[in-house]
Design an enzyme around this catalytic site. Structure first.
Site, PDB file in Angstrom:
ATOM      1  N   ILE A 146      -9.436 -12.040  -5.017  1.00 44.67           N
ATOM      2  CA  ILE A 146     -10.147 -11.009  -4.261  1.00 44.67           C
ATOM      3  C   ILE A 146     -11.336 -10.522  -5.080  1.00 44.67           C
ATOM      4  O   ILE A 146     -11.183 -10.123  -6.242  1.00 44.67           O
ATOM      5  CB  ILE A 146      -9.224  -9.817  -3.952  1.00 44.67           C
ATOM      6  CG1 ILE A 146      -7.998 -10.265  -3.146  1.00 44.67           C
ATOM      7  CG2 ILE A 146      -9.999  -8.717  -3.230  1.00 44.67           C
ATOM      8  CD1 ILE A 146      -8.317 -10.831  -1.780  1.00 44.67           C
ATOM      9  N   CYS A 156      -7.546 -11.686  -9.599  1.00 45.11           N
ATOM     10  CA  CYS A 156      -7.283 -13.114  -9.439  1.00 45.11           C
ATOM     11  C   CYS A 156      -6.048 -13.331  -8.573  1.00 45.11           C
ATOM     12  O   CYS A 156      -5.219 -12.428  -8.393  1.00 45.11           O
ATOM     13  CB  CYS A 156      -7.079 -13.761 -10.803  1.00 45.11           C
ATOM     14  SG  CYS A 156      -8.485 -13.611 -11.913  1.00 45.11           S
ATOM     15  N   GLU A 158      -3.337 -14.949  -9.121  1.00 45.44           N
ATOM     16  CA  GLU A 158      -2.069 -14.774  -9.826  1.00 45.44           C
ATOM     17  C   GLU A 158      -1.668 -13.306  -9.900  1.00 45.44           C
ATOM     18  O   GLU A 158      -0.504 -12.945  -9.725  1.00 45.44           O
ATOM     19  CB  GLU A 158      -2.180 -15.343 -11.249  1.00 45.44           C
ATOM     20  CG  GLU A 158      -2.538 -16.827 -11.294  1.00 45.44           C
ATOM     21  CD  GLU A 158      -4.042 -17.094 -11.378  1.00 45.44           C
ATOM     22  OE1 GLU A 158      -4.425 -18.071 -12.037  1.00 45.44           O
ATOM     23  OE2 GLU A 158      -4.821 -16.324 -10.785  1.00 45.44           O
ATOM     24  N   CYS A 192      -5.292 -13.327 -16.776  1.00 44.43           N
ATOM     25  CA  CYS A 192      -4.100 -13.682 -15.998  1.00 44.43           C
ATOM     26  C   CYS A 192      -2.998 -14.235 -16.894  1.00 44.43           C
ATOM     27  O   CYS A 192      -1.816 -13.964 -16.685  1.00 44.43           O
ATOM     28  CB  CYS A 192      -4.455 -14.700 -14.916  1.00 44.43           C
ATOM     29  SG  CYS A 192      -5.191 -13.955 -13.447  1.00 44.43           S
TER      30      CYS A 192
END
Length: 234
Positions: A146, A156, A158, A192
């Site tokens: 997003i 992200c 994840e 992430c």
């Protein structure tokens, strides 16, 4: 569901400050978001960022934000970004919250679903879609990347999947599968990797690459010498 039980789902072992909120989309769907801290403090996910990103990942547009008190990190940005109507209330909306935890279906084609999800990515800046499936013992949660007007407020794929899980009260995971449409390889970014390590330190990460190949890795192998210190926990 009430504010107390929703706040209990927040992951705040370092500050001890649990935060939660609910975003209502333009179509009337309700998405919960809770504070998800990280041992690397700057990549903590505030409740309102989580709720808005989750809403957007489901192809919905945030319209209203329900909160219990006055303090929510990033509130001003997200209010301005979507012209959110802010509703301070002692009780949650009567309609049920969306449950992002999908039950396992033996007929699920993981690769095909990851490819389908790429179309839900909100990527006005990068044009680089990413999708993720976070698996539990009996189901999975979906995530896409997003992006919003401020790059630092995006999430992200994840982290969207993990935000969904934490807000849904899910803490036990089996593996994470990631797919990108472009690029030489699918690979979680450094931020992430740090967040994934917080919740899946010894789990398998399966990367589905743009050329149709895949590779399997252990989380700790993706981030050797990751930051950790038990002395930071309250």
């Amino acid at each position: 569901m009430n504010w107390s039980s929703l706040n209990d789902r927040a992951y705040a072992p370092y500050s001890g400050k649990s935060k939660a909120c609910v975003v209502e989309s333009r179509s009337g769907k309700l998405f919960a978001g809770v504070r998800t801290e990280n041992i690397s403090y700057p990549i903590t996910i505030p409740a309102v960022q989580a709720a808005c990103a989750i809403c957007l990942s489901e192809k919905e547009i945030p319209a209203k934000l329900y909160l219990e008190g006055d303090e929510l990190d990033q509130l001003h940005f997200w209010k301005k970004e979507f012209q959110l109507e802010i509703i301070k209330t002692d009780s949650l909306p009567e309609s049920p919250l969306e449950d992002p935890h999908k039950k396992w279906n033996a007929d699920l084609d993981i690769t095909a679903r990851l490819k389908e999800l790429l179309d839900q990515a909100v990527i006005p800046n990068s044009d680089f879609p990413v999708s993720a499936l976070l698996f539990t013992s009996d189901g999975y949660l979906e995530g896409v990347n997003i992006e919003v007007s401020d790059w630092t407020k995006g999430l992200c794929a994840e982290r969207v999947a993990l935000s969904k899980a934490i807000a849904a009260g899910v803490r036990e995971f089996t593996r994470l599968e990631i797919h990108t449409k472009k690029g030489e390889i699918s690979s979680p970014c450094g931020a992430c990797r740090q967040v994934i390590t917080e919740f899946l330190p010894y789990n398998d990460i399966i990367l589905h690459h743009a050329d149709g190949t895949s590779s399997e890795h252990l989380t700790l192998d993706l981030l050797p010498f990751n930051f950790k210190s038990s002395s930071l926990k309250k």
